[in-house]
Enzyme design. Structure first.
Site, PDB file in Angstrom:
ATOM      1  N   HIS A   1      39.725  45.362 100.340  1.00 39.96           N
ATOM      2  CA  HIS A   1      40.382  44.724 101.428  1.00 39.96           C
ATOM      3  C   HIS A   1      40.915  45.697 102.334  1.00 39.96           C
ATOM      4  CE1 HIS A   1      43.085  42.302 103.844  1.00 39.96           C
ATOM      5  NE2 HIS A   1      42.355  41.111 103.339  1.00 39.96           N
TER       6      HIS A   1
ATOM      7  N   GLU B   1      34.494  41.165 106.847  1.00 41.81           N
ATOM      8  CA  GLU B   1      35.937  41.006 107.467  1.00 41.81           C
ATOM      9  C   GLU B   1      36.033  42.147 108.407  1.00 41.81           C
ATOM     10  OE1 GLU B   1      38.461  38.438 104.731  1.00 41.81           O
ATOM     11  OE2 GLU B   1      39.104  40.703 104.349  1.00 41.81           O
TER      12      GLU B   1
ATOM     13  N   LYS C   1      47.680  36.973  99.796  1.00 39.50           N
ATOM     14  CA  LYS C   1      48.168  38.535 100.213  1.00 39.50           C
ATOM     15  C   LYS C   1      49.615  38.412  99.441  1.00 39.50           C
ATOM     16  CE  LYS C   1      46.054  38.564 104.525  1.00 39.50           C
ATOM     17  NZ  LYS C   1      45.564  39.275 105.865  1.00 39.50           N
TER      18      LYS C   1
ATOM     19  N   GLU D   1      43.433  45.949 104.177  1.00 39.58           N
ATOM     20  CA  GLU D   1      44.869  46.229 103.995  1.00 39.58           C
ATOM     21  C   GLU D   1      44.758  47.404 102.918  1.00 39.58           C
ATOM     22  OE1 GLU D   1      46.528  42.449 103.753  1.00 39.58           O
ATOM     23  OE2 GLU D   1      45.783  41.879 105.828  1.00 39.58           O
TER      24      GLU D   1
ATOM     25  N   ASN E   1      42.765  34.408  99.972  1.00 41.71           N
ATOM     26  CA  ASN E   1      43.643  35.627  99.603  1.00 41.71           C
ATOM     27  C   ASN E   1      45.143  35.251 100.123  1.00 41.71           C
ATOM     28  OD1 ASN E   1      44.887  38.053  99.645  1.00 41.71           O
ATOM     29  ND2 ASN E   1      43.575  38.961 101.208  1.00 41.71           N
TER      30      ASN E   1
ATOM     31  N   GLY F   1      44.119  37.843 110.315  1.00 44.09           N
ATOM     32  CA  GLY F   1      45.457  37.918 110.672  1.00 44.09           C
ATOM     33  C   GLY F   1      45.725  37.764 112.175  1.00 44.09           C
TER      34      GLY F   1
ATOM     35  N   SER G   1      40.808  35.212 110.499  1.00 43.87           N
ATOM     36  CA  SER G   1      41.292  33.953 111.374  1.00 43.87           C
ATOM     37  C   SER G   1      40.198  32.764 110.703  1.00 43.87           C
ATOM     38  CB  SER G   1      41.312  34.332 112.364  1.00 43.87           C
ATOM     39  OG  SER G   1      42.378  35.595 112.649  1.00 43.87           O
TER      40      SER G   1
END
Ligand code: PEP
Length: 250
Positions: free
Chosen positions: A95, A167, A11, A97, A9, A173, A212
């Site tokens: 996701h 996730e 991003k 985010e 991904n 991240g 990560s």
């Protein structure tokens, strides 16, 4: 035995030049065939470039999001039909985010999951808890709720053409990854929830871990029996590291 999948991904990173170089380097990393299924999910504008560069290589292309709608007055949205028309094979939905920064509800995520499947795309459904939720021992409640929203709307059969990505938000991240045992526990919970509806589909569905993942920690996480590969953010932006993660899934 489930074939593992590693999906990158990107991003909101990249450019046309970056897309060309990364895809060329990845294809060159696997001259004798890929060690696992591999996908990259660039930003929308670079999807055509990525599909073109990936042609003839084992690498598949996915989108990072998808509209729940198929067509119409939805400024800024991109439909599943458009993504399929470009040659995409996957679409990430839900996701963290998107859920946190864009207020996407479980219900909207379920509609996006359905939209992907209507257009022949494989949805990569992201689920995961925040640190606060984990510390309050609410991981299973949160992940279960996110999954049930999709199960209720799409039905268990839909999971024979879908991928799930666990996730944990606190690992995305942050450089702080779930331990292999923590990941395995939630993956087993997810598979168990599906098993109560259909054992065959539950055994078949890929459940990826994301948060990560790097070449250095991938092998230990991927060795867990219910971990079928990874959804990789930061480490998918560098070809040697991403190729190392793919090898760890081989
Ligand atoms: C992600 O963006 O889905 C992700 C897992 O990011 P990272 O690998 O950088 O934690």
């Amino acid at each position: 035995m489930r074939q593992k999948l590693v999906a990158g991904n990107w991003k909101m990173h990249g450019s046309r030049t970056f897309t060309r170089s990364l895809l060329a380097e990845l294809a060159a990393a696997f001259p004798d065939g890929a060690p696992c299924d591999i996908a990259v999910c660039p930003p929308y504008p670079y999807l055509p470039e990525a599909v073109g560069c990936a042609a003839g290589s084992p690498i598949l292309v996915g989108a990072q999001d998808i509209s729940a709608e198929d067509e119409g007055a939805f400024t800024g949205e991109v439909s599943g039909g458009m993504l399929a028309d470009l040659g995409c094979r996957f679409a990430i939905v839900g996701h963290s985010e998107r859920r946190s920064l864009h207020g996407e509800s479980d219900e909207l995520v379920a509609r996006k999951f359905g939209a992907a499947q209507r257009h022949g795309l494989v949805p990569i459904l992201c689920v995961g808890e925040s640190l606060e939720e984990r510390e309050a021992e609410r991981t299973e409640a949160v992940v279960g709720r996110q999954l049930k929203a999709v199960l209720d709307s799409a039905g268990i059969e839909a999971f024979s053409h879908a991928v799930i990505a666990y996730e944990p938000i606190w690992a995305i991240g942050t450089g702080r990854t779930a331990s292999p045992e923590q990941a395995q526990a939630v993956h087993a919970f997810i598979r168990g929830l599906l098993r109560s509806e259909n054992a065959t589909i539950s055994d078949f569905v890929k459940v990826l871990y994301g948060g990560s993942v790097k070449a250095a920690n991938a092998a230990d996480i991927f060795a867990m029996p219910d971990v079928d590969g990874g959804l990789v953010g930061g480490a998918s932006l560098e070809s040697a590291g991403f190729a190392g993660i793919c090898r760890a899934a081989g």
